[in-house]
Structure formats: C-alpha cells, structure tokens
Design a protein around this motif. Sequence first.
Motif, PDB file in Angstrom:
ATOM      1  N   LEU A  62       0.827  -1.208   0.000  1.00 44.68           N
ATOM      2  CA  LEU A  62       0.000   0.000   0.000  1.00 44.68           C
ATOM      3  C   LEU A  62       0.860   1.257   0.000  1.00 44.68           C
ATOM      4  CD1 LEU A  62      -2.861   1.227   0.253  1.00 44.68           C
ATOM      5  CD2 LEU A  62      -2.555   1.121   2.710  1.00 44.68           C
ATOM      6  N   GLY A  63       1.914   1.258   0.794  1.00 49.27           N
ATOM      7  CA  GLY A  63       2.781   2.428   0.865  1.00 49.27           C
ATOM      8  C   GLY A  63       3.663   2.605  -0.350  1.00 49.27           C
ATOM      9  N   GLY A  64       3.955   1.538  -1.052  1.00 54.75           N
ATOM     10  CA  GLY A  64       4.820   1.595  -2.223  1.00 54.75           C
ATOM     11  C   GLY A  64       6.112   0.843  -1.953  1.00 54.75           C
ATOM     12  N   LEU A  65       6.428  -0.082  -2.817  1.00 53.09           N
ATOM     13  CA  LEU A  65       7.631  -0.884  -2.621  1.00 53.09           C
ATOM     14  C   LEU A  65       8.869  -0.005  -2.687  1.00 53.09           C
ATOM     15  CD1 LEU A  65       6.709  -3.994  -4.780  1.00 53.09           C
ATOM     16  CD2 LEU A  65       6.669  -3.786  -2.307  1.00 53.09           C
ATOM     17  N   PHE A 110      -6.313   3.012  -8.214  1.00 54.93           N
ATOM     18  CA  PHE A 110      -6.114   4.396  -8.628  1.00 54.93           C
ATOM     19  C   PHE A 110      -4.643   4.787  -8.703  1.00 54.93           C
ATOM     20  CE2 PHE A 110     -10.404   4.409  -6.799  1.00 54.93           C
ATOM     21  CZ  PHE A 110     -11.098   4.833  -7.928  1.00 54.93           C
ATOM     22  N   LYS A 111      -3.800   4.129  -7.930  1.00 57.11           N
ATOM     23  CA  LYS A 111      -2.375   4.446  -7.922  1.00 57.11           C
ATOM     24  C   LYS A 111      -1.597   3.130  -7.834  1.00 57.11           C
ATOM     25  CE  LYS A 111       0.657   7.890  -6.357  1.00 57.11           C
ATOM     26  NZ  LYS A 111       1.244   8.692  -5.402  1.00 57.11           N
ATOM     27  N   PRO A 112      -1.306   2.486  -8.973  1.00 53.69           N
ATOM     28  CA  PRO A 112      -0.726   1.137  -8.972  1.00 53.69           C
ATOM     29  C   PRO A 112       0.637   1.030  -8.300  1.00 53.69           C
ATOM     30  CG  PRO A 112      -1.455   1.754 -11.177  1.00 53.69           C
ATOM     31  CD  PRO A 112      -1.600   2.958 -10.314  1.00 53.69           C
ATOM     32  N   GLU A 113       1.357   2.116  -8.185  1.00 58.48           N
ATOM     33  CA  GLU A 113       2.675   2.057  -7.556  1.00 58.48           C
ATOM     34  C   GLU A 113       2.617   2.184  -6.044  1.00 58.48           C
ATOM     35  OE1 GLU A 113       1.919   6.332  -8.661  1.00 58.48           O
ATOM     36  OE2 GLU A 113       1.692   4.410  -9.653  1.00 58.48           O
ATOM     37  N   GLY A 114       1.440   2.371  -5.471  1.00 62.94           N
ATOM     38  CA  GLY A 114       1.306   2.580  -4.034  1.00 62.94           C
ATOM     39  C   GLY A 114       1.270   4.065  -3.731  1.00 62.94           C
ATOM     40  N   LEU A 115       1.202   4.394  -2.462  1.00 68.26           N
ATOM     41  CA  LEU A 115       1.080   5.806  -2.083  1.00 68.26           C
ATOM     42  C   LEU A 115       2.343   6.603  -2.376  1.00 68.26           C
ATOM     43  CD1 LEU A 115      -0.811   5.402   1.304  1.00 68.26           C
ATOM     44  CD2 LEU A 115      -1.743   6.136  -0.890  1.00 68.26           C
ATOM     45  N   GLY A 117       5.335   5.047  -3.877  1.00 67.60           N
ATOM     46  CA  GLY A 117       6.252   4.267  -4.699  1.00 67.60           C
ATOM     47  C   GLY A 117       6.522   4.932  -6.033  1.00 67.60           C
ATOM     48  N   VAL A 118       7.470   4.384  -6.758  1.00 70.40           N
ATOM     49  CA  VAL A 118       7.809   4.844  -8.100  1.00 70.40           C
ATOM     50  C   VAL A 118       7.240   3.825  -9.072  1.00 70.40           C
ATOM     51  CG1 VAL A 118       9.707   5.381  -9.656  1.00 70.40           C
ATOM     52  CG2 VAL A 118       9.886   5.951  -7.256  1.00 70.40           C
ATOM     53  N   PHE A 119       6.619   4.299 -10.166  1.00 68.91           N
ATOM     54  CA  PHE A 119       5.927   3.395 -11.076  1.00 68.91           C
ATOM     55  C   PHE A 119       6.872   2.390 -11.711  1.00 68.91           C
ATOM     56  CE2 PHE A 119       3.877   2.337 -15.152  1.00 68.91           C
ATOM     57  CZ  PHE A 119       2.771   1.701 -14.639  1.00 68.91           C
ATOM     58  N   MET A 120       8.000   2.856 -12.220  1.00 64.77           N
ATOM     59  CA  MET A 120       8.978   1.957 -12.833  1.00 64.77           C
ATOM     60  C   MET A 120      10.372   2.388 -12.409  1.00 64.77           C
ATOM     61  SD  MET A 120       7.470   1.543 -16.671  1.00 64.77           S
ATOM     62  CE  MET A 120       8.766   0.468 -17.171  1.00 64.77           C
ATOM     63  N   GLU A 121      11.305   1.447 -12.416  1.00 60.73           N
ATOM     64  CA  GLU A 121      12.681   1.776 -12.020  1.00 60.73           C
ATOM     65  C   GLU A 121      13.302   2.773 -12.992  1.00 60.73           C
ATOM     66  OE1 GLU A 121      15.734   1.830  -9.471  1.00 60.73           O
ATOM     67  OE2 GLU A 121      13.921   0.680  -9.188  1.00 60.73           O
ATOM     68  N   GLY A 122      12.970   2.676 -14.272  1.00 63.22           N
ATOM     69  CA  GLY A 122      13.491   3.621 -15.257  1.00 63.22           C
ATOM     70  C   GLY A 122      13.006   5.030 -14.995  1.00 63.22           C
ATOM     71  N   GLU A 123      11.814   5.152 -14.443  1.00 58.93           N
ATOM     72  CA  GLU A 123      11.262   6.460 -14.105  1.00 58.93           C
ATOM     73  C   GLU A 123      12.089   7.130 -13.019  1.00 58.93           C
ATOM     74  OE1 GLU A 123       7.109   7.818 -12.230  1.00 58.93           O
ATOM     75  OE2 GLU A 123       6.946   6.441 -13.916  1.00 58.93           O
TER      76      GLU A 123
END
Length: 130
Positions: A62-65, A110-115, A117-123
């Motif tokens: 939930l918090g973001g990996l 609504f926010k797949p990366e968590g609260l 987190g970063v969506f992708m490592e490249g981002e």
Amino acid sequence: AVTLGMEVANLMGMPESRIATLTMAISVAFAAVADAIVAPLGVIEPLMWVHPLVVVTDAVILGGLGSIKGSIIGAFVLAFVEVSLVFLIPQASFLRGAVAMVTMLVVLLFKPEGLFGVFMEGERWVKIVV
C-alpha cells in the motif's frame, strides 16, 4: 550494498556469496532466538504468523515498494481502517482483514505504484538525471 548492486559490489571486491551466507545465518539465528522466546508461551504451529505477515505485506504494498515512509504510512492507514471498522460497527469486526484488503485494492486501482512508490525503475533514473 550487495543487494542494491551485485555487479558493483563484485567489482569493488566484496565477496557477495559470503555476504549472502552471513546474512542468511544472521536471519536464521534471529528466527531461532525468537522461537526460543515464544515456545514457552504457547503452542507453536507452522501457520501461526501468517496473518501478521499478510498485514505487514499489505502495508508495504500500500505504501509503495522501496519506500520506508510509504510503508509506515500504509501501516497507519490499514490500522486506521481496521480500528474504525471495529469501533463503528462492532458486529462486523470479523471483516477487518477483508476491509484492509479492499482498502489496499482500491488504492492500487487508482495508484498502482502505491502511495509513495515509483511506477517503474526507469522512471526513477529519469527523475534523477533531469
């Protein structure tokens, strides 16, 4: 350092296999000490820590990996939802685990990366460079 970049650690001369073995030995020792402390207090069974493990995993997702701040806030959100349910509807207290899961699923819709987190490592790399 080894978990963040095994190739870099290897290039710097760190023995990553020895470090991994030492890390595993330390974690097994901590598990053995915890088992020795808990064993006299009650019955030990293989699935006794499954529920707390699921709740902690939910808080991290939930918090973001990869975000410590997000994990802490995710734990507070889940605790607030569970306690609110038990306080407002005491008869439905058996649903607190399901409500926590539904909360996590709604946030992830609504926010797949968590609260936090970063969506992708490249981002993350793009944010650092730019």
